[in-house]
Design a protein around this motif. Structure first.
Motif, PDB file in Angstrom:
ATOM      1  N   THR A 696     -14.741   8.092 -12.112  1.00 21.78           N
ATOM      2  CA  THR A 696     -16.096   8.689 -12.252  1.00 21.78           C
ATOM      3  C   THR A 696     -15.895   9.669 -13.779  1.00 21.78           C
ATOM      4  O   THR A 696     -17.266  10.184 -14.262  1.00 21.78           O
ATOM      5  CB  THR A 696     -16.481   9.968 -11.048  1.00 21.78           C
ATOM      6  N   LEU A 697     -14.644  10.122 -14.011  1.00 24.59           N
ATOM      7  CA  LEU A 697     -14.655  10.952 -15.305  1.00 24.59           C
ATOM      8  C   LEU A 697     -15.633  10.257 -16.523  1.00 24.59           C
ATOM      9  O   LEU A 697     -15.721  10.832 -17.357  1.00 24.59           O
ATOM     10  CB  LEU A 697     -13.262  11.145 -15.774  1.00 24.59           C
ATOM     11  N   TYR A 698     -14.875   8.574 -16.466  1.00 24.72           N
ATOM     12  CA  TYR A 698     -14.723   7.908 -17.433  1.00 24.72           C
ATOM     13  C   TYR A 698     -16.206   7.536 -17.470  1.00 24.72           C
ATOM     14  O   TYR A 698     -17.276   8.010 -18.787  1.00 24.72           O
ATOM     15  CB  TYR A 698     -14.259   6.097 -17.728  1.00 24.72           C
ATOM     16  N   LYS A 699     -17.146   7.717 -16.202  1.00 23.02           N
ATOM     17  CA  LYS A 699     -18.490   7.518 -16.182  1.00 23.02           C
ATOM     18  C   LYS A 699     -19.575   8.489 -17.088  1.00 23.02           C
ATOM     19  O   LYS A 699     -20.279   8.996 -17.039  1.00 23.02           O
ATOM     20  CB  LYS A 699     -19.371   6.875 -15.026  1.00 23.02           C
ATOM     21  N   LEU A 700     -18.656   9.663 -16.389  1.00 16.75           N
ATOM     22  CA  LEU A 700     -19.561  11.041 -16.833  1.00 16.75           C
ATOM     23  C   LEU A 700     -19.249  11.418 -18.399  1.00 16.75           C
ATOM     24  O   LEU A 700     -19.833  11.325 -19.027  1.00 16.75           O
ATOM     25  CB  LEU A 700     -18.484  11.990 -16.059  1.00 16.75           C
ATOM     26  N   GLY A 701     -17.952  10.454 -18.794  1.00 16.28           N
ATOM     27  CA  GLY A 701     -17.809  10.827 -20.795  1.00 16.28           C
ATOM     28  C   GLY A 701     -18.805  10.017 -21.140  1.00 16.28           C
ATOM     29  O   GLY A 701     -19.396  10.291 -22.053  1.00 16.28           O
ATOM     30  N   GLU A 702     -19.243   8.424 -20.907  1.00 15.82           N
ATOM     31  CA  GLU A 702     -20.702   7.825 -20.995  1.00 15.82           C
ATOM     32  C   GLU A 702     -21.438   8.681 -20.991  1.00 15.82           C
ATOM     33  O   GLU A 702     -22.262   8.401 -22.215  1.00 15.82           O
ATOM     34  CB  GLU A 702     -19.879   6.573 -20.350  1.00 15.82           C
ATOM     35  N   VAL A 703     -22.316   9.399 -20.272  1.00 16.38           N
ATOM     36  CA  VAL A 703     -23.303  10.099 -19.979  1.00 16.38           C
ATOM     37  C   VAL A 703     -23.574  11.215 -20.870  1.00 16.38           C
ATOM     38  O   VAL A 703     -24.208  11.111 -21.654  1.00 16.38           O
ATOM     39  CB  VAL A 703     -23.716  10.248 -18.424  1.00 16.38           C
ATOM     40  N   HIS A 704     -22.264  11.265 -21.281  1.00 18.89           N
ATOM     41  CA  HIS A 704     -22.218  12.819 -21.554  1.00 18.89           C
ATOM     42  C   HIS A 704     -22.251  12.871 -23.389  1.00 18.89           C
ATOM     43  O   HIS A 704     -23.344  13.015 -24.492  1.00 18.89           O
ATOM     44  CB  HIS A 704     -20.551  13.793 -21.668  1.00 18.89           C
ATOM     45  N   LYS A 705     -21.899  11.501 -23.745  1.00 18.87           N
ATOM     46  CA  LYS A 705     -21.564  10.403 -25.542  1.00 18.87           C
ATOM     47  C   LYS A 705     -22.607  10.274 -24.693  1.00 18.87           C
ATOM     48  O   LYS A 705     -24.222  11.239 -26.924  1.00 18.87           O
ATOM     49  CB  LYS A 705     -20.787   9.759 -25.203  1.00 18.87           C
ATOM     50  N   ALA A 706     -23.991   9.526 -24.152  1.00 19.22           N
ATOM     51  CA  ALA A 706     -25.571   8.822 -24.321  1.00 19.22           C
ATOM     52  C   ALA A 706     -26.304  10.283 -24.510  1.00 19.22           C
ATOM     53  O   ALA A 706     -27.122  10.583 -25.326  1.00 19.22           O
ATOM     54  CB  ALA A 706     -25.634   8.281 -23.967  1.00 19.22           C
ATOM     55  N   HIS A 707     -25.737  11.593 -24.438  1.00 16.52           N
ATOM     56  CA  HIS A 707     -26.332  12.717 -24.183  1.00 16.52           C
ATOM     57  C   HIS A 707     -25.850  13.803 -25.379  1.00 16.52           C
ATOM     58  O   HIS A 707     -27.221  13.864 -25.302  1.00 16.52           O
ATOM     59  CB  HIS A 707     -26.019  13.367 -22.476  1.00 16.52           C
ATOM     60  N   GLY A 708     -25.501  13.516 -26.195  1.00 15.83           N
ATOM     61  CA  GLY A 708     -25.691  13.650 -27.082  1.00 15.83           C
ATOM     62  C   GLY A 708     -24.542  14.724 -27.359  1.00 15.83           C
ATOM     63  O   GLY A 708     -24.004  15.748 -27.810  1.00 15.83           O
ATOM     64  N   ASP A 709     -23.604  15.374 -26.012  1.00 13.03           N
ATOM     65  CA  ASP A 709     -22.517  16.464 -25.849  1.00 13.03           C
ATOM     66  C   ASP A 709     -21.247  15.742 -26.010  1.00 13.03           C
ATOM     67  O   ASP A 709     -20.707  15.458 -24.958  1.00 13.03           O
ATOM     68  CB  ASP A 709     -22.807  16.779 -24.358  1.00 13.03           C
ATOM     69  N   LEU A 710     -20.359  15.731 -26.971  1.00 17.88           N
ATOM     70  CA  LEU A 710     -19.230  14.967 -27.432  1.00 17.88           C
ATOM     71  C   LEU A 710     -18.014  15.436 -26.319  1.00 17.88           C
ATOM     72  O   LEU A 710     -17.269  15.531 -26.385  1.00 17.88           O
ATOM     73  CB  LEU A 710     -19.375  14.714 -29.259  1.00 17.88           C
ATOM     74  N   ASP A 711     -18.386  17.026 -27.095  1.00 13.60           N
ATOM     75  CA  ASP A 711     -17.474  18.299 -26.704  1.00 13.60           C
ATOM     76  C   ASP A 711     -16.464  17.404 -25.226  1.00 13.60           C
ATOM     77  O   ASP A 711     -15.604  17.230 -24.666  1.00 13.60           O
ATOM     78  CB  ASP A 711     -17.630  19.637 -26.322  1.00 13.60           C
ATOM     79  N   LYS A 712     -18.098  17.339 -24.004  1.00 16.67           N
ATOM     80  CA  LYS A 712     -17.935  17.377 -22.892  1.00 16.67           C
ATOM     81  C   LYS A 712     -17.566  15.953 -22.296  1.00 16.67           C
ATOM     82  O   LYS A 712     -16.762  15.183 -21.517  1.00 16.67           O
ATOM     83  CB  LYS A 712     -19.154  17.331 -21.800  1.00 16.67           C
ATOM     84  N   ALA A 713     -17.978  15.074 -23.089  1.00 16.91           N
ATOM     85  CA  ALA A 713     -17.645  13.467 -23.216  1.00 16.91           C
ATOM     86  C   ALA A 713     -16.295  13.668 -23.651  1.00 16.91           C
ATOM     87  O   ALA A 713     -15.491  12.469 -22.717  1.00 16.91           O
ATOM     88  CB  ALA A 713     -18.636  12.986 -24.147  1.00 16.91           C
ATOM     89  N   LEU A 714     -15.856  14.582 -24.797  1.00 21.26           N
ATOM     90  CA  LEU A 714     -14.220  13.763 -24.592  1.00 21.26           C
ATOM     91  C   LEU A 714     -13.848  14.327 -23.938  1.00 21.26           C
ATOM     92  O   LEU A 714     -12.134  14.391 -23.390  1.00 21.26           O
ATOM     93  CB  LEU A 714     -14.087  14.852 -26.328  1.00 21.26           C
ATOM     94  N   GLU A 715     -14.280  15.631 -23.315  1.00 15.39           N
ATOM     95  CA  GLU A 715     -13.489  16.776 -22.197  1.00 15.39           C
ATOM     96  C   GLU A 715     -13.096  15.532 -20.983  1.00 15.39           C
ATOM     97  O   GLU A 715     -12.038  14.912 -20.281  1.00 15.39           O
ATOM     98  CB  GLU A 715     -14.348  17.931 -21.773  1.00 15.39           C
ATOM     99  N   SER A 716     -14.168  14.971 -20.500  1.00 13.17           N
ATOM    100  CA  SER A 716     -14.080  13.910 -19.151  1.00 13.17           C
ATOM    101  C   SER A 716     -13.339  12.373 -19.819  1.00 13.17           C
ATOM    102  O   SER A 716     -12.307  12.062 -18.899  1.00 13.17           O
ATOM    103  CB  SER A 716     -15.725  13.156 -19.288  1.00 13.17           C
ATOM    104  N   PHE A 717     -13.475  12.139 -21.220  1.00 10.65           N
ATOM    105  CA  PHE A 717     -12.712  10.624 -21.726  1.00 10.65           C
ATOM    106  C   PHE A 717     -11.398  11.307 -21.237  1.00 10.65           C
ATOM    107  O   PHE A 717     -10.130  10.527 -20.630  1.00 10.65           O
ATOM    108  CB  PHE A 717     -13.189  10.387 -22.285  1.00 10.65           C
ATOM    109  N   GLN A 718     -10.549  12.007 -21.776  1.00  7.21           N
ATOM    110  CA  GLN A 718      -9.495  12.893 -21.334  1.00  7.21           C
ATOM    111  C   GLN A 718      -9.178  12.462 -20.629  1.00  7.21           C
ATOM    112  O   GLN A 718      -7.804  12.437 -19.919  1.00  7.21           O
ATOM    113  CB  GLN A 718      -8.939  14.521 -22.697  1.00  7.21           C
ATOM    114  N   GLY A 719      -9.321  13.516 -19.150  1.00 10.07           N
ATOM    115  CA  GLY A 719      -8.872  13.466 -17.905  1.00 10.07           C
ATOM    116  C   GLY A 719      -9.476  12.079 -17.595  1.00 10.07           C
ATOM    117  O   GLY A 719      -8.440  12.249 -16.183  1.00 10.07           O
ATOM    118  N   ALA A 720      -9.694  11.520 -17.825  1.00  7.44           N
ATOM    119  CA  ALA A 720     -10.172   9.982 -17.516  1.00  7.44           C
ATOM    120  C   ALA A 720      -8.237   9.065 -17.387  1.00  7.44           C
ATOM    121  O   ALA A 720      -7.662   8.896 -16.678  1.00  7.44           O
ATOM    122  CB  ALA A 720     -11.033   9.254 -17.542  1.00  7.44           C
ATOM    123  N   LEU A 721      -8.327   9.407 -18.496  1.00 13.40           N
ATOM    124  CA  LEU A 721      -7.464   8.471 -19.319  1.00 13.40           C
ATOM    125  C   LEU A 721      -5.601   9.299 -18.525  1.00 13.40           C
ATOM    126  O   LEU A 721      -4.350   8.520 -18.543  1.00 13.40           O
ATOM    127  CB  LEU A 721      -6.662   9.316 -21.022  1.00 13.40           C
TER     128      LEU A 721
END
Length: 797
Positions: A696-721
């Motif tokens: 779920t964190l990975y998918k949330l990172g995808e959506v934040h990235k597509a929405h242009g919010d790179l900070d939240k996207a990075l936070e979500s991807f790092q949590g998933a990792l």
């Protein structure tokens, strides 16, 4: 003038008249004397019959059943002598009995033939079918519908064991195994014989038909105790027929009751145990409806003879409850009402701590198990266990049976240590009363094995499963439904351990047995076919999986008709199989049929309906029919939230699907909202480090990235990792590489060259280590402010 000849004639006529009058008087006196003599002879013969009966009862009480039978047979012979001096007319004060040969013709020679040790009554027993005469030992719930021992978490089904005791006829299929005598359900409440002297306390002789009925009943009891159930059935039937016979004592007036008129002879107290034992043998043969009819008549007679609150009424109520319990789970309410009435009478009449009270408490506990109400069941079982332990001793079989029942409920509640203790209590008693190679020992060993399986003690579990199978085969032979049940459990064990070859072999062995000993559409065969189909589905062997599930579906239609929840479940699975085969059209057909049937059978708000809605929605999602998919997922969410609440894993699963649709449609804010709620529930239910949380964190990172919010996207991807490194590093390294790739792209977009290169390099290394090409690495976007990070004078890397 009168001649001499005429005078002589006149004198002779006078003498003849006088002589005739004297002859009629003498004849009358002689007849009266004869009747007095006959009455005395009848009374003497009847008294002798009563004496033989009561001497037989004494021997019966000592366990000498063959000698007791001889005396009951002698009593019948003396009774026949008593009836031989009755006038051969019907009615009157004599009781209306004819000569012994007429009685035999009228009521059936079986009455006397069954009393003869050299005769057989096999053709005369109730119902016309034979059963084996050996005494089986079936628990009151050790092997029941509800002996819910198979509770593993695997998706492979379990089932109850069947019954194949009959030599010529199988009992109807229910959730229970019929009916061994070692464990007390309260069905054999009249195990004693009847003293005839108790029926004539003031020296008066009982009705001759009552005497004969008691002799026949007692003989039936003696034959029953040596396992001759056919003979016992015939003798009980003959005893009942004696009281039912039309040539009853016409000098007695009928008794008027609310139900149809019953003769006073039929309402002799002996009729209650006669009918009760006839019903119990019908039950033993699996003829549930016949037994219900007989016990209903028993209840009616007991109420008329003894009153509403007598213990014999409680015995009939309890027995009817047992029958409705075994008849169908749909009759549990009726069974419960009968048990509660029986319990009230028994407590009031016998006190709180009587063994009969414990029997009914145990039966009520089984109703709660049938309803999956294990807390309530345990309360009743613990009360029954306390009484049986105190009154019968902890070495009694009935104590052991209740210990097992309580253990089952604890097992279902996940209280494994207490359940193991009670299972071992059963074994302690059973290994003394029986042998190691006994059917109930086999079943309990299997239950203990399941607990070890659930505790992840797999070596111990497998050892016990194999021991239970060995004991079952030794007790029952290879071709028995309970052996097939044990094989099913072993198959479940191997399935859970992902040892599909061993599971497949166990299920195949079980199916071979079931097809030999059970009727073709027996539920156990359907379950085994489904289990085999599931293994082939797990192996992606779609054609074989579809064939086996299709065969199960055909049998379900034969068994259940056109609509049933089990049919809907199989249709649902066939839909999934054809979807996995790539046949979307056929898959949708099966799934839509399953959905319609589940709505019709279970209602629109059932969780199974939500599952099928989800499957169909997933297909439409893949077909990019997003509006249809969204509607299906939303209905599924409504059902699940209503049934399960907001904080359930299945609710999170449906929210995740809805978020996927929003993401696909470009509705990023709605997608973020759904993924965030999914994440909240998953962390609450599964914990912060669960694999689903990382997805779920990975998918949330995808959506934040597509929405242009790179900070939240990075936070979500790092949590998933972080979670992936702890959960899938060895099994699925490509997933970690994929997440590192996304992190590298975020750093690339932000112009963070060093962390970007670290992420890309580690991703490429993982791909190579996993045997995958580094070309799987995808670089997207462009460098922002690259001139700052890499000025013109900087050397090329």
């Amino acid at each position: 003038m009168e001649t001499v000849l005429a005078r002589c004639r006149r004198d002779m006529d006078k003498k003849r008249a006088t002589s005739s009058k004297m002859t009629e008087e003498d004849a009358r006196l002689a007849l009266e004397a004869s009747e007095r003599h006959a009455a005395a002879a009848r009374a003497s013969a009847l008294a002798a019959a009563i004496q033989s009966n009561d001497e037989g009862c004494m021997l019966y009480g000592r366990g000498d059943f063959d000698s007791a039978l001889s005396l009951f047979r002698e009593g019948a012979r003396r009774h026949a002598h008593a009836t031989s001096v009755y006038p051969c007319h019907h009615g009157g004060g004599t009781g209306g009995l004819a000569r012994p040969d007429e009685i035999a013709m009228r009521i059936g020679y079986a009455r006397y033939a069954c009393l003869d040790g050299n005769q057989s009554c096999d053709r005369e027993h109730l119902g016309g079918s034979r059963i084996a005469t050996r005494s089986y030992a079936v628990t009151d719930s050790v092997c029941s519908s509800n002996a819910t021992l198979t509770i593993g978490s695997s998706s492979v089904s379990s089932r109850t064991s069947g019954s194949d005791y009959m030599t010529l006829e199988s009992p109807p299929t229910t959730s229970y195994i019929y009916q061994r005598m070692d464990f007390d359900e309260g069905m054999h409440a009249f195990a004693d014989v009847q003293l005839l002297s108790e029926l004539s306390p003031h020296g008066s002789l009982p009705n001759p038909r009552t005497v004969l009925a008691v002799l026949l009943f007692n003989a039936g009891q003696a034959r029953r105790r040596v396992g001759a159930f056919d003979d016992a059935s015939s003798l009980y039937a003959a005893s009942q027929h004696t009281l039912d016979d039309e040539e009853e004592d016409k000098s007695l007036s009928p008794v008027s009751v609310a139900s149809p008129v019953v003769s006073p002879l039929k309402l002799q107290p002996i009729i209650v145990p006669i009918l009760h034992n006839i019903g119990q043998l019908q039950y033993r043969r699996g003829r549930i409806q016949e037994a219900i009819d007989t016990y209903s008549e028993t209840l009616r007679c007991a109420r008329i003879i003894h009153g509403e609150d007598h213990t014999t009424v409680a015995a009939a109520l309890n027995s009817l409850g047992v029958l409705h319990y075994h008849s169908s789970s749909d009759e549990s309410d009726e069974a419960m009402a009968l048990f509660q009435d029986a319990l009230r009478i028994r407590v009031n009449s016998l006190g709180l701590n009587h063994p009969d009270v414990a029997t009914t408490l145990n039966n009520i506990g089984r109703i709660h198990v049938q309803r999956d109400e294990f807390d309530e069941a345990l309360q009743y079982y613990e009360d029954a266990l306390r009484i049986r332990g105190a009154r019968l001793g902890t070495d009694s079989l009935d104590y052991a049976a209740t210990a097992f029942n309580a253990g089952q409920s604890l097992h279902q509640k996940g209280e494994y240590d207490r359940a193991l203790y009670l299972y071992h209590e059963f074994l302690r008693v059973a290994l003394v009363k029986f042998t190691k190679n006994h059917r109930d020992v086999a079943v309990v060993l299997s239950g203990i094995a399941q607990i070890h399986q659930e505790k992840k003690e797999y070596d111990k579990a497998l050892e016990l499963y194999e021991e239970s199978l060995q004991a079952g085969k030794a007790a029952l032979g290879e071709y028995h439904s309970e052996v097939a049940m044990l094989l099913n459990r072993i198959g479940n064990f191997h399935f859970e351990r992902e040892n599909l070859d061993a599971a497949l072999q166990a299920y195949r062995d079980g199916l071979r047995i079931e097809r030999r000993v059970l009727e073709p559409d027996h539920p156990n065969i359907i379950v085994t076919l489904s289990n085999l189909g599931e293994i082939h589905r797990q192996r992606s062997e779609w054609d074989e999986a579809a064939r086996l599930y299709g065969e199960a579906l055909e049998l379900q239609h034969v068994k259940f008709g056109t609509e049933h929840e089990d049919i809907a479940s199989t249709l649902n699975t066939l839909g999934l199989i054809h979807d996995q085969k790539g046949d979307t059209c056929l898959s949708l057909q099966y799934l839509q049929d399953a959905l319609l049937m589940r709505r019709n059978v279970l209602g629109d708000d059932h969780l199974d309906v939500s599952a099928t809605l989800t499957y169909i929605g997933t297909i439409f999602y893949r077909k990019n029919m997003l509006k249809v998919a969204m509607d299906l997922f939303k209905e599924s969410l409504r059902i699940r939230r209503s049934a399960l609440g907001r904080d359930h894993r299945d609710v999170a699963f449906t929210l995740y699907n809805i978020a996927l649709v929003h993401q696909q449609r470009g509705c990023y804010e709605e997608a973020i909202e759904c993924y965030t709620e999914t994440l909240r529930v998953e962390k609450l239910v599964l914990g912060d480090g669960h694999r689903d949380v990382s997805m779920t964190l990975y998918k949330l990172g995808e959506v934040h990235k597509a929405h242009g919010d790179l900070d939240k996207a990075l936070e979500s991807f790092q949590g998933a990792l972080t979670i992936e490194r702890n959960t899938v590093a060895a099994d699925d390294p490509a997933t970690i590489a994929r997440t590192l790739n996304e992190i590298g792209n975020i750093h690339l977009a932000r112009g963070d060259v060093v962390p970007m290169m670290e992420a890309f390099n580690e991703a490429a290394r993982i791909y190579r280590s996993a045997g995958l090409s580094p070309n799987n690495l995808v670089v997207s976007g462009h460098l922002y402010a690259f001139d700052i990070s890499c000025p013109e004078a900087a050397p090329a890397a």
